[in-house]
Design a protein around this motif. Sequence first.
Motif, PDB file in Angstrom:
ATOM      1  N   ASP A 124       0.856  -1.155   0.013  1.00  0.00           N
ATOM      2  CA  ASP A 124      -0.147   0.062   0.071  1.00  0.00           C
ATOM      3  C   ASP A 124       0.973   1.258   0.070  1.00  0.00           C
ATOM      4  N   ASP A 174      -7.691  -4.499  -5.503  1.00  0.00           N
ATOM      5  CA  ASP A 174      -8.853  -3.709  -5.052  1.00  0.00           C
ATOM      6  C   ASP A 174      -8.319  -2.333  -5.179  1.00  0.00           C
ATOM      7  N   SER A 179      -6.048   7.794  -7.596  1.00  0.00           N
ATOM      8  CA  SER A 179      -4.901   8.027  -6.536  1.00  0.00           C
ATOM      9  C   SER A 179      -3.785   8.737  -7.357  1.00  0.00           C
TER      10      SER A 179
END
Length: 264
Positions: A124, A174, A179
């Motif tokens: 992430d 997902d 972003s």
Amino acid sequence: MISHKNDGVLNELVAGLEAWSTLAQWTPVRIFTRFLPLKNHERVSPILRSGDATLPITTVVTEAGIRYGLDFGTGYSHGLFLDQRANRAKLHALRPKRLLNTFAYTCSFSVVAGLTGAETLSVDLSRKSLDRGKQNLALNGIATAGHRFINDDALELLPRLGHRGEHFDAIVLDPPTFSRGNNGRLWQVEQHFEDLMLAALEIAAPKCAILLSTNCSKIDPASLERQARACAKIKRRTTEYTRMAGAVDFPQGHGASTTWMMVR
Ligand SMILES: C[S@@+](CC[C@H](N)C(=O)[O-])C[C@H]1O[C@@H](n2cnc3c(N)ncnc32)[C@H](O)[C@@H]1O
């Protein structure tokens, strides 16, 4: 947590919750409301609408016996996406040995796979979210050995994993709708999901299960599957698809669009 884009929707949702609570004879301990702005930088912390303001802003909930930490003070999300419940259950049933969890957020999929003995790699851009993921593993008594956390741009990391010869038998894709990745690079799901699928197919072991999921309202499960089939053809992988039924507590058209690509 009631999320809303304007006061009209907020009032409708509050009235709906009150009517349902009366019918179900259940009283929520606390109700928070959260305004969802169009722009990320306009996000504000949730507001306590009813309940005891002296209670801690964090709490722990269980889903299928698995514990997850929630934080009602964060502007983005409180820590667990409920529309992924059926996908977490599916991953649990698959019992993968090596999971790659991209866009991992608070690592709920890694927790589920870790509980059935998988090694996991959670990726992430947000270090804070990965730290919450580590706490979620600890909450469930999962030791950190065999669980890696990489704070990086998923689209850049996947090819590097391929070059290192890493393979996984379950991969979670997902991503958010928009972003900014490393160096401010724009991620836009409609434009880039296929790049992600192609990169994932390179590191998919035989019999790998790949979860494809998006909240983008312009992509439904059928178009996800069309994109996935095109990518599998390019990579010469034989695939089958399993669509998950919508959850009963999500009105039609709400929640993530998802499909599982099962690679032979
Ligand atoms: C929709 S959430 C993922 C939810 C997660 N799959 C779950 O079920 O809990 C999106 C996550 O993607 C992360 N993110 C956004 N852009 C990214 C990128 N380019 N690479 C890696 N992570 C990214 C965000 O920090 C956020 O945690």
